[in-house]
Design a protein around this motif. Structure first.
Motif, PDB file in Angstrom:
ATOM      1  N   ALA A  97       0.860  -1.186   0.000  1.00  0.00           N
ATOM      2  CA  ALA A  97       0.000   0.000   0.000  1.00  0.00           C
ATOM      3  C   ALA A  97       0.889   1.226   0.000  1.00  0.00           C
ATOM      4  O   ALA A  97       1.901   1.270   0.715  1.00  0.00           O
ATOM      5  CB  ALA A  97      -0.924   0.009   1.216  1.00  0.00           C
ATOM      6  N   THR A 126      -2.012  -1.326  -3.693  1.00  0.00           N
ATOM      7  CA  THR A 126      -3.196  -0.593  -3.255  1.00  0.00           C
ATOM      8  C   THR A 126      -2.807   0.855  -3.015  1.00  0.00           C
ATOM      9  O   THR A 126      -1.870   1.135  -2.253  1.00  0.00           O
ATOM     10  CB  THR A 126      -3.777  -1.183  -1.959  1.00  0.00           C
ATOM     11  N   GLU A 127      -3.497   1.782  -3.660  1.00  0.00           N
ATOM     12  CA  GLU A 127      -3.256   3.203  -3.384  1.00  0.00           C
ATOM     13  C   GLU A 127      -3.983   3.588  -2.104  1.00  0.00           C
ATOM     14  O   GLU A 127      -5.183   3.320  -1.957  1.00  0.00           O
ATOM     15  CB  GLU A 127      -3.746   4.071  -4.545  1.00  0.00           C
ATOM     16  N   ALA A 128      -3.270   4.203  -1.169  1.00  0.00           N
ATOM     17  CA  ALA A 128      -3.886   4.554   0.113  1.00  0.00           C
ATOM     18  C   ALA A 128      -3.128   5.704   0.757  1.00  0.00           C
ATOM     19  O   ALA A 128      -1.896   5.787   0.661  1.00  0.00           O
ATOM     20  CB  ALA A 128      -3.894   3.344   1.054  1.00  0.00           C
ATOM     21  N   ALA A 133      -2.942   3.326   4.898  1.00  0.00           N
ATOM     22  CA  ALA A 133      -1.952   2.288   4.588  1.00  0.00           C
ATOM     23  C   ALA A 133      -1.441   1.622   5.863  1.00  0.00           C
ATOM     24  O   ALA A 133      -1.268   0.398   5.910  1.00  0.00           O
ATOM     25  CB  ALA A 133      -0.792   2.896   3.803  1.00  0.00           C
ATOM     26  N   VAL A 142      -1.983  -5.843   4.119  1.00  0.00           N
ATOM     27  CA  VAL A 142      -0.826  -5.603   3.250  1.00  0.00           C
ATOM     28  C   VAL A 142       0.422  -5.991   4.027  1.00  0.00           C
ATOM     29  O   VAL A 142       0.411  -6.105   5.258  1.00  0.00           O
ATOM     30  CB  VAL A 142      -0.729  -4.132   2.780  1.00  0.00           C
ATOM     31  N   ALA A 145       4.010  -0.931   3.638  1.00  0.00           N
ATOM     32  CA  ALA A 145       3.359   0.357   3.414  1.00  0.00           C
ATOM     33  C   ALA A 145       4.432   1.391   3.101  1.00  0.00           C
ATOM     34  O   ALA A 145       5.447   1.472   3.801  1.00  0.00           O
ATOM     35  CB  ALA A 145       2.546   0.787   4.633  1.00  0.00           C
TER      36      ALA A 145
END
Length: 318
Positions: A97, A126-128, A133, A142, A145
């Motif tokens: 993330a 994953t975009e966060a 994240a 995830v 991060a």
């Protein structure tokens, strides 16, 4: 005891919003999903779903168990990946993330290295926002991060490795600009949740910025600057992904963000995670994101010499 398979079914229903979509997501038949859901209700003694018209929705008990199920399944999947690596399988998975500009400017370099050196490792992205994240990291959803902070502190419950400092720039139509020199300019800023550090920097420079436009999209922000609608600040990493023609960028001394790589739990990390971490560090070394962004070469007009607009690297906060 709660059955992992039935928890996976409940988590899928919560994520997909219906039994039909959950069945498709899990590659199960709809009756099989309904059966597992009924068995889970019998095991827990709780009503987990409520029929609404032709569909269903989770009860408060169902929502609570679905949240816990997502956390549990994240840990189970992580344990399975670790065990696969321990018994010598040549496959693995690493879930990452990160914030938008890191995913655009750094992670693709790391992904390329990972694919060349470890083609059997599956990379999931994953975009966060950094806060989200880290929550995903703690929940086991995830493995890594990539986050930023504007101060030098990191949460005590994670393992954070400093990657680089990302300089901030003032974007305008003129070179060699400062924050204080634009105290009366119209400002373009991010949403209220994203502008705290910008407001603090302006406060240190002795003014409150008149914010005329709000956007978190770097393309929109730069388009407004290019149209003469105002000025804004932007991290160097974001500028490496998009720099609109005609915009001058003046680096702001003493205003920067610190970029970290975060993992969770006691070391050592699973081999797939370690491989990605190594690839990301290599990407940082190769791209030097903490250095001032190089001049942008403008599109050359046929028959004319190429021109460029140099970046100013001398501006200060005040």
């Amino acid at each position: 005891m709660l059955d992992i398979l039935r928890l996976r079914v409940l988590a899928a229903i919560a994520a997909q919003g219906s039994v039909t979509k959950a069945a498709k997501h899990l590659n199960y038949s709809q009756p099989a999903v309904s059966h597992h859901l009924a068995r889970l209700e019998a095991e827990t003694g709780a009503r987990l779903v409520q029929r609404v018209g032709r569909g269903i929705r989770l009860t408060p008990e169902g929502e609570h168990l679905a949240r816990r199920a997502t956390e549990i399944l994240g840990r189970v999947d992580a344990a399975a990946a670790e065990l696969s690596a321990m018994v010598g399988l040549r496959t693995g998975r690493v879930r990452v993330a990160g914030f938008q500009s890191a995913l655009a400017a750094l992670v693709p370099h790391a992904a390329g290295t990972l694919r060349r050196e470890h083609p059997g490792i599956e990379l999931q992205l994953t975009e966060a926002h950094p806060r989200v994240a880290l929550d995903l990291l703690r929940a086991g959803q995830v493995d890594v991060a990539v986050v930023f902070r504007y101060d030098d502190t990191t949460p005590d419950d994670i393992r954070a490795t400093h990657l680089f400092d990302d300089p901030m720039y003032l974007l305008s139509l003129e070179p060699d600009q400062t924050l204080a020199g634009n105290r009366d300019s119209a400002w373009i800023a991010g949403c209220e949740n994203c502008r705290r550090e910008f407001l603090e920097a302006c406060d240190q420079a002795g003014f409150v910025p008149p914010i005329a436009y709000t956007s978190d999209d770097i393309i929109v922000q730069q388009a407004l600057v290019a149209a003469g609608m105002g000025v804004t600040t932007m991290p160097g990493l974001a500028l490496r992904t998009h720099h609109a023609p005609g915009i001058e960028a003046s680096v702001l001394r003493d205003f920067r963000r610190h970029v970290y790589l975060a993992t969770y739990g006691e070391p050592p990390d699973p081999p797939a995670t370690t491989a990605f971490v190594s690839a990301l560090r290599h990407a940082v070394q190769q791209t030097q994101p903490g250095e001032p962004t190089p001049p942008r070469v403008e599109q050359q007009v046929p028959g004319e010499a190429a021109a460029y607009s140099p970046w100013s690297a001398t501006a200060e906060l005040s």
